[in-house]
Write a protein that holds these residues in place. Structure first.
Motif, PDB file in Angstrom:
ATOM      1  N   LEU A 238     -32.730 -15.139  -0.840  1.00  0.00           N
ATOM      2  CA  LEU A 238     -31.768 -14.056  -1.123  1.00  0.00           C
ATOM      3  C   LEU A 238     -30.332 -14.433  -0.759  1.00  0.00           C
ATOM      4  N   GLY A 239     -29.977 -15.701  -0.997  1.00  0.00           N
ATOM      5  CA  GLY A 239     -28.607 -16.139  -0.796  1.00  0.00           C
ATOM      6  C   GLY A 239     -28.281 -16.665   0.581  1.00  0.00           C
ATOM      7  N   LEU A 240     -29.227 -16.554   1.540  1.00  0.00           N
ATOM      8  CA  LEU A 240     -28.979 -17.036   2.907  1.00  0.00           C
ATOM      9  C   LEU A 240     -29.217 -18.541   2.970  1.00  0.00           C
ATOM     10  N   PHE A 241     -28.300 -19.268   3.633  1.00  0.00           N
ATOM     11  CA  PHE A 241     -28.509 -20.698   3.853  1.00  0.00           C
ATOM     12  C   PHE A 241     -27.860 -21.112   5.171  1.00  0.00           C
ATOM     13  N   LEU A 242     -28.301 -22.278   5.661  1.00  0.00           N
ATOM     14  CA  LEU A 242     -27.766 -22.854   6.890  1.00  0.00           C
ATOM     15  C   LEU A 242     -26.935 -24.068   6.512  1.00  0.00           C
ATOM     16  N   LEU A 243     -25.668 -24.098   6.920  1.00  0.00           N
ATOM     17  CA  LEU A 243     -24.781 -25.227   6.627  1.00  0.00           C
ATOM     18  C   LEU A 243     -24.768 -26.141   7.844  1.00  0.00           C
ATOM     19  N   VAL A 244     -25.277 -27.371   7.676  1.00  0.00           N
ATOM     20  CA  VAL A 244     -25.350 -28.350   8.766  1.00  0.00           C
ATOM     21  C   VAL A 244     -24.130 -29.251   8.679  1.00  0.00           C
ATOM     22  N   GLN A 245     -23.347 -29.279   9.757  1.00  0.00           N
ATOM     23  CA  GLN A 245     -22.102 -30.035   9.794  1.00  0.00           C
ATOM     24  C   GLN A 245     -22.332 -31.454  10.318  1.00  0.00           C
ATOM     25  N   PRO A 246     -21.462 -32.415   9.944  1.00  0.00           N
ATOM     26  CA  PRO A 246     -21.586 -33.788  10.455  1.00  0.00           C
ATOM     27  C   PRO A 246     -21.521 -33.832  11.987  1.00  0.00           C
ATOM     28  N   THR A 247     -20.881 -32.879  12.595  1.00  0.00           N
ATOM     29  CA  THR A 247     -20.777 -32.863  14.063  1.00  0.00           C
ATOM     30  C   THR A 247     -22.038 -32.339  14.730  1.00  0.00           C
ATOM     31  N   GLY A 248     -22.964 -31.806  13.920  1.00  0.00           N
ATOM     32  CA  GLY A 248     -24.202 -31.253  14.473  1.00  0.00           C
ATOM     33  C   GLY A 248     -24.220 -29.739  14.507  1.00  0.00           C
ATOM     34  N   GLY A 249     -23.077 -29.133  14.266  1.00  0.00           N
ATOM     35  CA  GLY A 249     -23.021 -27.673  14.253  1.00  0.00           C
ATOM     36  C   GLY A 249     -23.770 -27.102  13.067  1.00  0.00           C
ATOM     37  N   ARG A 250     -24.416 -25.939  13.238  1.00  0.00           N
ATOM     38  CA  ARG A 250     -25.182 -25.317  12.167  1.00  0.00           C
ATOM     39  C   ARG A 250     -24.702 -23.870  11.994  1.00  0.00           C
ATOM     40  N   LEU A 251     -24.230 -23.556  10.776  1.00  0.00           N
ATOM     41  CA  LEU A 251     -23.586 -22.275  10.509  1.00  0.00           C
ATOM     42  C   LEU A 251     -24.367 -21.492   9.466  1.00  0.00           C
ATOM     43  N   TRP A 252     -24.622 -20.229   9.759  1.00  0.00           N
ATOM     44  CA  TRP A 252     -25.291 -19.351   8.804  1.00  0.00           C
ATOM     45  C   TRP A 252     -24.284 -18.817   7.792  1.00  0.00           C
ATOM     46  N   ARG A 253     -24.640 -18.887   6.520  1.00  0.00           N
ATOM     47  CA  ARG A 253     -23.787 -18.387   5.461  1.00  0.00           C
ATOM     48  C   ARG A 253     -24.631 -17.577   4.472  1.00  0.00           C
ATOM     49  N   LEU A 254     -23.970 -16.611   3.840  1.00  0.00           N
ATOM     50  CA  LEU A 254     -24.607 -15.829   2.789  1.00  0.00           C
ATOM     51  C   LEU A 254     -23.781 -15.964   1.521  1.00  0.00           C
ATOM     52  N   LYS A 255     -24.423 -16.415   0.455  1.00  0.00           N
ATOM     53  CA  LYS A 255     -23.750 -16.506  -0.842  1.00  0.00           C
ATOM     54  C   LYS A 255     -24.102 -15.250  -1.637  1.00  0.00           C
ATOM     55  N   TYR A 256     -23.063 -14.614  -2.172  1.00  0.00           N
ATOM     56  CA  TYR A 256     -23.309 -13.377  -2.926  1.00  0.00           C
ATOM     57  C   TYR A 256     -22.240 -13.234  -4.007  1.00  0.00           C
ATOM     58  N   ARG A 257     -22.489 -12.318  -4.925  1.00  0.00           N
ATOM     59  CA  ARG A 257     -21.523 -12.039  -5.985  1.00  0.00           C
ATOM     60  C   ARG A 257     -21.151 -10.568  -5.922  1.00  0.00           C
ATOM     61  N   ILE A 258     -19.867 -10.299  -6.110  1.00  0.00           N
ATOM     62  CA  ILE A 258     -19.398  -8.920  -6.163  1.00  0.00           C
ATOM     63  C   ILE A 258     -18.220  -8.852  -7.121  1.00  0.00           C
ATOM     64  N   GLU A 259     -18.229  -7.877  -7.984  1.00  0.00           N
ATOM     65  CA  GLU A 259     -17.205  -7.704  -9.016  1.00  0.00           C
ATOM     66  C   GLU A 259     -17.065  -8.975  -9.855  1.00  0.00           C
ATOM     67  N   GLY A 260     -18.204  -9.651 -10.100  1.00  0.00           N
ATOM     68  CA  GLY A 260     -18.219 -10.840 -10.943  1.00  0.00           C
ATOM     69  C   GLY A 260     -17.766 -12.111 -10.262  1.00  0.00           C
ATOM     70  N   ARG A 261     -17.439 -12.034  -8.982  1.00  0.00           N
ATOM     71  CA  ARG A 261     -16.938 -13.227  -8.268  1.00  0.00           C
ATOM     72  C   ARG A 261     -17.950 -13.666  -7.220  1.00  0.00           C
ATOM     73  N   GLU A 262     -18.093 -15.002  -7.088  1.00  0.00           N
ATOM     74  CA  GLU A 262     -18.974 -15.539  -6.052  1.00  0.00           C
ATOM     75  C   GLU A 262     -18.196 -15.668  -4.751  1.00  0.00           C
ATOM     76  N   LYS A 263     -18.816 -15.206  -3.646  1.00  0.00           N
ATOM     77  CA  LYS A 263     -18.158 -15.257  -2.335  1.00  0.00           C
ATOM     78  C   LYS A 263     -19.167 -15.701  -1.284  1.00  0.00           C
ATOM     79  N   LYS A 264     -18.659 -16.094  -0.142  1.00  0.00           N
ATOM     80  CA  LYS A 264     -19.525 -16.496   0.971  1.00  0.00           C
ATOM     81  C   LYS A 264     -19.120 -15.718   2.224  1.00  0.00           C
ATOM     82  N   LEU A 265     -20.139 -15.384   3.015  1.00  0.00           N
ATOM     83  CA  LEU A 265     -19.920 -14.598   4.239  1.00  0.00           C
ATOM     84  C   LEU A 265     -20.521 -15.318   5.426  1.00  0.00           C
ATOM     85  N   GLY A 266     -19.749 -15.554   6.485  1.00  0.00           N
ATOM     86  CA  GLY A 266     -20.269 -16.169   7.694  1.00  0.00           C
ATOM     87  C   GLY A 266     -21.090 -15.170   8.499  1.00  0.00           C
ATOM     88  N   LEU A 267     -22.269 -15.599   8.950  1.00  0.00           N
ATOM     89  CA  LEU A 267     -23.164 -14.705   9.704  1.00  0.00           C
ATOM     90  C   LEU A 267     -23.403 -15.178  11.124  1.00  0.00           C
TER      91      LEU A 267
END
Length: 410
Positions: A24-53
């Motif tokens: 449902l659009g949730l993914f984990l972004l793994v950084q070269p430094t080892g950090g892991r960030l939760w992100r949500l990809k979604y669309r609203i008003e026809g535009r794709e956006k990302k939200l940090g969780l």
């Protein structure tokens, strides 16, 4: 394929960031430094956006999914979760600055500058003192986070000290601050509205006052025999003739008094109702003021303090003098001269109640009516001032019969 905790823990950093998809659009972004960030990809008003969780492991897989579901619920209702998150940050920043103490100070500053409805210096001082007693308990809290229980606990500390009236007044003032916050869009509702009746009601007490003719005569004779400071004695002698509030009397300045015109004009800023008040002076009052003028005139305070002429006499001076004359607080107070005049003038039937009310400087909520009364009753008030002083003289002498002036019919 949905993510698992084991897969996340075993994820290794690479040269470039990479995504580990969930559902449902949730993914984990793994950084070269080892950090892991939760992100949500979604669309609203026809535009794709990302939200940090949040970041892993601070935010685990189950919590990330819960936040994803909350964000999707917002999207379903037509709201952009990124925009709502930004609004929440702004709101949190505002809340941090909108503490009860900050808004309380702002409210007090406003009330002191509220034109004819503004607080007098005495009211401002008392109100600011009472509100200051809440600093240690709710002063630093964001006003939007304060609950009724927080306020009740704070004012009950005052109540437990036996200061029932102060506790009641402090709760009332706190309510005014909260309603001001509502009016300025920083709070949804006043949390004190449900606390009515929670405090112990103080016993209503009235200012001690002598309101019978015989007792008034005895008091006037006692004042004439006062052996304290000359200025204090003159204050005691003048008070029954002008029957203004104690603070208005002791803070009088010579610039306000025109002995030739026989009038004392008290400026609005010193009046309880925040409107200028004119006091007609009888020949007896003028004689007493002229005697006082030789002592404290021609400039400054009419009743200067003992230590310095730069300040008026203490607010306790007249009451202390009455105690020295043998009158207890229950029997007579500085404020009691007003009750004496009000009672005996009304009982005389010689003057209209409206004229007596104007002489006492009681407020009239109807501005048109108040303006009319100021002009319409001045002549009657001048007559009443002289009659009242003559009446006091007869009471002082012990006269039993006082001739009332004839009132015109109609």
């Amino acid at each position: 394929m949905p993510l698992t905790d084991i897969a996340i823990r075993n994820a290794k950093p690479r040269e470039k960031p990479y995504k580990m998809g969930d559902t449902l659009g949730l993914f984990l972004l793994v950084q070269p430094t080892g950090g892991r960030l939760w992100r949500l990809k979604y669309r609203i008003e026809g535009r794709e956006k990302k939200l940090g969780l949040g970041t892993y492991p601070d935010i685990g897989l189950s919590e990330a999914r819960r936040r994803r579901d909350e964000a999707r619920a917002l999207i379903a209702s037509g709201k952009d979760p990124s925009r709502e998150k930004q609004r929440e940050k702004v709101r949190a920043t505002l809340d941090a600055g909108n503490t009860f103490q900050a808004i309380s100070d702002e409210y007090c500053a406003k009330r002191k500058k509220d034109g004819e409805n503004g607080w007098s210096p005495a009211t401002a001082k008392r109100s600011e003192y009472l509100l200051s007693q809440l600093r240690g308990s709710i002063g630093k809290l964001p006003i939007a986070e304060i609950e009724p229980a927080d306020i009740l606990a704070a004012v009950r500390k005052i109540e437990k000290r036996g200061n029932l009236e102060s506790a009641r007044r402090t709760l009332q003032l706190a309510g005014l601050v909260f309603r001001y916050a509502v009016a300025t869009a920083r709070l949804r509702s006043d949390p004190t509205r449900d606390l009515r009746g929670a405090l112990t009601s103080p016993k209503v007490t009235h200012y001690g006052a002598i309101t019978d003719p015989k007792g008034a005569g005895e008091l006037l004779r006692a004042i004439d025999g006062y052996e304290g400071l000359g200025i204090t004695k003159l204050a005691l002698q003048i008070a029954p003739h002008v029957f203004v509030r104690p603070g208005e009397l002791r803070q009088a300045s010579w610039s306000e008094i025109d002995l030739d015109a026989a009038v004392w004009e008290i400026p609005a800023e010193r009046m309880k109702m925040r409107k200028p008040h004119h006091v007609p002076l009888s020949t007896q009052a003028i004689a007493l003021f002229r005697e006082l003028h030789e002592i404290s005139g021609p400039q400054g305070f009419v009743f200067p303090g003992v230590r310095t002429r730069a300040r008026p006499m203490s607010e306790n001076t007249i009451n202390a003098a009455l105690r020295r004359l043998g009158y207890s607080t229950d029997e007579m107070t500085a404020h009691g001269f007003r009750a004496m005049a009000s009672t005996l003038l009304n009982e005389s039937g010689a003057f209209s109640p409206d004229a007596i009310e104007r002489a006492l400087a009681h407020g009239d909520r109807d501005k048109v009516r108040a303006a009319y009364h100021r002009g319409a009753h001045w002549k009657e008030r001048v007559e009443m001032a002289q009659w009242w002083s003559d009446y006091l003289d007869q009471l002082r002498k012990g006269a039993d019969i006082v001739k009332f002036p004839d009132r015109e019919a109609g």
